[in-house]
Design a protein around this motif. Structure first.
Motif, PDB file in Angstrom:
ATOM      1  N   VAL A   1      -0.602 -19.547  10.925  1.00 13.98           N
ATOM      2  CA  VAL A   1       1.424 -19.421   9.879  1.00 13.98           C
ATOM      3  C   VAL A   1       1.548 -18.557   8.522  1.00 13.98           C
ATOM      4  N   LEU A   2       0.623 -19.008   7.767  1.00  7.19           N
ATOM      5  CA  LEU A   2       0.481 -18.611   6.575  1.00  7.19           C
ATOM      6  C   LEU A   2       0.188 -16.006   6.767  1.00  7.19           C
ATOM      7  N   VAL A   3      -0.475 -16.667   7.963  1.00  8.80           N
ATOM      8  CA  VAL A   3      -1.350 -14.750   8.010  1.00  8.80           C
ATOM      9  C   VAL A   3       0.250 -13.657   8.531  1.00  8.80           C
ATOM     10  N   VAL A   4       0.302 -14.654   9.499  1.00 12.12           N
ATOM     11  CA  VAL A   4       1.771 -14.716   9.935  1.00 12.12           C
ATOM     12  C   VAL A   4       3.149 -14.278   9.499  1.00 12.12           C
ATOM     13  N   LEU A   5       3.265 -14.565   8.243  1.00 10.10           N
ATOM     14  CA  LEU A   5       4.479 -15.061   7.415  1.00 10.10           C
ATOM     15  C   LEU A   5       3.886 -14.015   6.256  1.00 10.10           C
ATOM     16  N   LEU A   6       2.514 -13.761   6.290  1.00 13.79           N
ATOM     17  CA  LEU A   6       2.714 -12.687   4.753  1.00 13.79           C
ATOM     18  C   LEU A   6       2.436 -11.087   5.404  1.00 13.79           C
ATOM     19  N   ALA A   7       2.486 -11.616   7.109  1.00 10.32           N
ATOM     20  CA  ALA A   7       2.554 -10.192   7.491  1.00 10.32           C
ATOM     21  C   ALA A   7       4.236 -10.052   7.619  1.00 10.32           C
ATOM     22  N   LEU A   8       5.045 -10.040   8.143  1.00  5.69           N
ATOM     23  CA  LEU A   8       6.367 -10.600   8.089  1.00  5.69           C
ATOM     24  C   LEU A   8       6.867  -9.857   6.227  1.00  5.69           C
ATOM     25  N   LEU A   9       6.668 -10.587   5.358  1.00  2.39           N
ATOM     26  CA  LEU A   9       7.467 -10.876   3.830  1.00  2.39           C
ATOM     27  C   LEU A   9       6.643  -9.182   3.794  1.00  2.39           C
ATOM     28  N   TRP A  10       5.516  -8.708   4.115  1.00  3.28           N
ATOM     29  CA  TRP A  10       5.875  -7.358   3.596  1.00  3.28           C
ATOM     30  C   TRP A  10       6.385  -6.392   4.403  1.00  3.28           C
ATOM     31  N   TRP A  11       6.600  -6.611   5.843  1.00  2.00           N
ATOM     32  CA  TRP A  11       7.231  -5.556   6.692  1.00  2.00           C
ATOM     33  C   TRP A  11       8.415  -5.337   6.044  1.00  2.00           C
ATOM     34  N   ARG A  12       8.728  -7.320   5.503  1.00  2.00           N
ATOM     35  CA  ARG A  12      10.596  -6.725   4.648  1.00  2.00           C
ATOM     36  C   ARG A  12      10.839  -6.196   3.838  1.00  2.00           C
ATOM     37  N   ALA A  13       9.723  -6.126   3.256  1.00  2.96           N
ATOM     38  CA  ALA A  13       9.947  -5.375   1.556  1.00  2.96           C
ATOM     39  C   ALA A  13       9.407  -3.768   1.615  1.00  2.96           C
ATOM     40  N   TRP A  14       9.004  -3.617   2.770  1.00  2.00           N
ATOM     41  CA  TRP A  14       8.261  -2.039   2.839  1.00  2.00           C
ATOM     42  C   TRP A  14       9.714  -1.797   3.871  1.00  2.00           C
ATOM     43  N   SER A  15      10.859  -2.210   4.991  1.00  4.00           N
ATOM     44  CA  SER A  15      11.285  -2.133   5.403  1.00  4.00           C
ATOM     45  C   SER A  15      13.063  -1.828   4.788  1.00  4.00           C
ATOM     46  N   ALA A  16      13.014  -2.939   3.315  1.00  9.07           N
ATOM     47  CA  ALA A  16      13.419  -2.286   2.288  1.00  9.07           C
ATOM     48  C   ALA A  16      13.775  -1.042   1.260  1.00  9.07           C
ATOM     49  N   LEU A  17      11.922  -0.645   0.763  1.00  9.81           N
ATOM     50  CA  LEU A  17      12.033  -0.059   0.012  1.00  9.81           C
ATOM     51  C   LEU A  17      12.286   1.261   1.231  1.00  9.81           C
ATOM     52  N   ARG A  18      12.299   1.964   2.484  1.00  9.30           N
ATOM     53  CA  ARG A  18      12.333   1.795   2.978  1.00  9.30           C
ATOM     54  C   ARG A  18      13.790   3.347   2.945  1.00  9.30           C
ATOM     55  N   ASP A  19      14.365   2.217   3.158  1.00  8.86           N
ATOM     56  CA  ASP A  19      16.269   2.583   2.549  1.00  8.86           C
ATOM     57  C   ASP A  19      16.446   2.764   1.620  1.00  8.86           C
ATOM     58  N   LEU A  20      15.546   2.756   0.488  1.00  9.43           N
ATOM     59  CA  LEU A  20      15.565   3.540  -0.122  1.00  9.43           C
ATOM     60  C   LEU A  20      15.105   4.667  -0.201  1.00  9.43           C
ATOM     61  N   ASN A  21      14.883   5.324   0.514  1.00  8.20           N
ATOM     62  CA  ASN A  21      14.396   6.650   0.941  1.00  8.20           C
ATOM     63  C   ASN A  21      16.046   7.239   0.829  1.00  8.20           C
ATOM     64  N   ASP A  22      17.067   7.195   2.002  1.00 12.04           N
ATOM     65  CA  ASP A  22      17.708   7.787   1.972  1.00 12.04           C
ATOM     66  C   ASP A  22      18.461   8.543  -0.192  1.00 12.04           C
ATOM     67  N   VAL A  23      19.047   9.907  -0.258  1.00 12.78           N
ATOM     68  CA  VAL A  23      19.340  10.099  -1.417  1.00 12.78           C
ATOM     69  C   VAL A  23      20.740   9.484  -2.051  1.00 12.78           C
ATOM     70  N   ARG A  24      21.633   9.639  -1.089  1.00 10.51           N
ATOM     71  CA  ARG A  24      22.417   8.170  -2.405  1.00 10.51           C
ATOM     72  C   ARG A  24      22.110   6.892  -2.706  1.00 10.51           C
ATOM     73  N   GLN A  25      21.110   6.472  -1.938  1.00  9.76           N
ATOM     74  CA  GLN A  25      20.593   4.881  -2.178  1.00  9.76           C
ATOM     75  C   GLN A  25      19.616   5.219  -3.171  1.00  9.76           C
ATOM     76  N   ARG A  26      19.066   6.067  -3.042  1.00  7.09           N
ATOM     77  CA  ARG A  26      17.917   6.544  -3.945  1.00  7.09           C
ATOM     78  C   ARG A  26      18.626   6.648  -5.590  1.00  7.09           C
ATOM     79  N   VAL A  27      19.926   6.985  -5.778  1.00  8.36           N
ATOM     80  CA  VAL A  27      21.152   8.100  -6.767  1.00  8.36           C
ATOM     81  C   VAL A  27      20.817   6.007  -7.545  1.00  8.36           C
ATOM     82  N   LEU A  28      21.335   5.392  -6.609  1.00 10.36           N
ATOM     83  CA  LEU A  28      22.269   4.131  -7.067  1.00 10.36           C
ATOM     84  C   LEU A  28      21.335   3.640  -7.575  1.00 10.36           C
ATOM     85  N   ARG A  29      20.543   3.016  -6.973  1.00  9.86           N
ATOM     86  CA  ARG A  29      19.260   2.037  -6.275  1.00  9.86           C
ATOM     87  C   ARG A  29      18.302   1.903  -6.743  1.00  9.86           C
TER      88      ARG A  29
END
Length: 504
Positions: A360-388
């Motif tokens: 379960v830990l292995v799966v959860l670590l992978a899931l946590l990393w993917w959520r963090a990666w997804s959140a950071l990918r969302d910041l690639n949008d120009v407007r999001q980068r400027v604001l946040r």
């Protein structure tokens, strides 16, 4: 009231400061009366006329320290005030005998074995012929060292410098304190990078009773691991995308892994902090590659220079020899064994539940990393980068690292109170909400006595049942929140929302 906006009244803050100081002094006295002193490893609390006095001093001192820390959990009056108070509380514990466990004597004997040409990963300290083996807890006398080559080198150096047992313990304590001081120096930079109030981060991470009792007085090597870990993370958030600093940061993280392998779960999240510019697979491989090279170089260098090679990997398999209900996976296995005994069977469920928890830990670590990666990918949008973009990048990566450490502690085969300092140090500089990890740290402070007695042993069956019930409740609630998240609700992924307010 928004988190971080609360400021304690001067009178309340001073009352907390001196209540904690009295608590630390009482703990130091309890250490001299019935602490983990060299000699007989029999529980002094139960086999000494001073036992009742020891328990009263310990519980009263712990209660005062925990209460004072809890009273200012939203933040000390100022960052400097937090540092000075934490140092004031640590002073009595710095001159106290080892307390809370006898692990420092295991460190000393492992260092003695290494200094005398014996491989501590191939034999226990008793078979190695350590002259101080009587001070080591019986359960660890025949087990190989479960620590990395970096710490074995430090333990061997402590033996060389300290000479006898007392001198070695003193050097090991100074090494642990140096690690705590290094972590303290990194807290402000990490908290500022993540947009977290420094007065809150410093208070939570340094004034926590677990730090004074177990990292300072107990001289646990977790302090060294945390110092190297936080310094590596600080270099990352200060110099993302630059090859040389990334190599340095990777080397520091590699040294942390070389003390305790637990630090390895932070590396994938550290790779996220290493990226400069847009978050793409190419940029992750480019900047994360430099980081990984530093980690590998440090681990390989320590393994080769110690002359022990990869023998430290073998020692990890024996770190779960102890069975206590304070580990959720172990508690579930114990309850299943109890039920099996009632039915006339012997299921031996603990190894199975531990294996399931690690999966379960292995799966959860992978899931946590993917959520963090997804959140950071969302910041690639120009407007999001400027604001946040300001504090969002390091905050998401640090929060992911802290959650990964928290998951590791919860799902590990064993739990000791000082393990809670791992996620505490990182979450203190990244989390918006703190109650969910502050409460367990406060509870964990009461789990041991000064001679190293684990109070969980006194309530083995009831504790296992209570922990199993908690696991079931958390699993049911967590499943409901994940289903809600899939339907478009907020759910637990909100923890990675860079826009969540932290306060000042």
């Amino acid at each position: 009231m928004p988190p971080g906006r609360y400021r304690a009244a001067p009178g309340r803050a001073l009352a907390a400061r001196y209540a904690g100081l009295v608590g630390a002094a009482l703990l130091a006295v309890s250490g001299y009366v019935g602490g983990a002193l060299p000699g007989s490893t029999a529980a002094r609390v139960w086999h000494s006329d001073d036992g009742p006095l020891t328990v009263v001093l310990w519980l009263l001192g712990t209660g005062l320290l925990v209460g004072a820390w809890w009273a200012l959990r939203a933040g000390a009056p100022s960052t400097g005030w937090a540092y000075r108070t934490a140092a004031l509380w640590a002073a009595p514990l710095l001159v106290a005998p080892p307390m809370g466990s006898r692990d420092v004597y295991s460190y000393a004997c492992q260092g003695w074995a290494y200094a005398h040409g014996v491989d501590p990963y191939a034999t226990g300290v008793a078979a190695a012929g350590c002259p101080w083996v009587d001070a080591v807890a019986p359960i660890w006398r025949d087990t190989p060292a479960p620590y990395g080559p970096v710490f074995v080198l430090l333990a061997g150096l402590a033996v060389t410098l300290g000479g006898g047992l007392v001198g070695t313990v003193v050097v090991l304590r100074l090494v642990a304190v140096a690690g705590v001081l290094l972590a303290a120096l990194c807290l402000l930079g990490l908290a500022r990078a993540a947009g977290v109030p420094t007065r809150r981060a410093a208070w939570l991470a340094l004034a926590c009773p677990l730090v004074g009792v177990h990292l300072v007085a107990g001289a646990h090597n977790d302090g060294v691991m945390l110092g190297l870990l936080l310094l590596g993370l600080l270099v990352l958030v200060r110099f993302p995308g630059k090859p040389r600093p990334l190599l340095v940061a990777g080397a520091l993280l590699g040294l942390a892994v070389g003390v305790k392998v637990t630090a390895l779960v932070v590396v994938p999240f550290a790779a996220l902090a290493a990226v400069l510019g847009r978050y793409t697979v190419r940029s992750l491989l480019r900047d994360g590659g430099w980081l990984a090279a530093g980690v590998f170089a440090a681990l390989a260098g320590a393994s080769v220079s110690s002359g022990l090679g990869l023998g430290w990997v073998r020692g990890l398999t024996r770190s779960g020899d102890s069975e206590q209900w304070t580990s959720p996976s172990t508690a579930v296995g114990m309850v299943l064994d109890y039920l099996g005994e009632l039915l006339g069977r012997q299921p031996a469920a603990v190894p199975v539940t531990r294996a399931v928890a690690l999966a379960v830990l292995v799966v959860l670590l992978a899931l946590l990393w993917w959520r963090a990666w997804s959140a950071l990918r969302d910041l690639n949008d120009v407007r999001q980068r400027v604001l946040r973009m300001g504090a969002a990048r390091p905050r998401v990566a640090l929060l992911g690292a802290g959650l990964a450490l928290a998951a590791t502690v919860v799902l590990a085969p064993v739990f000791h109170p000082w393990y809670a300092t791992w996620p505490l140090a990182v979450l203190a500089v990244a989390a918006a909400r703190t109650g969910w990890f502050v409460v367990p740290c406060a509870v964990a402070a009461f789990l041991t006595l000064p001679d190293g007695t684990n109070l969980a042993r006194l309530v083995k069956a009831p504790g296992a049942v209570a922990m199993t019930a908690l696991v079931v409740a958390v699993a049911v609630r967590g499943g409901a929140r994940l289903r809600h998240a899939r339907r478009g609700g907020t759910g637990w992924p909100r923890w990675f929302d860079p826009g969540e307010p932290v306060g000042r």
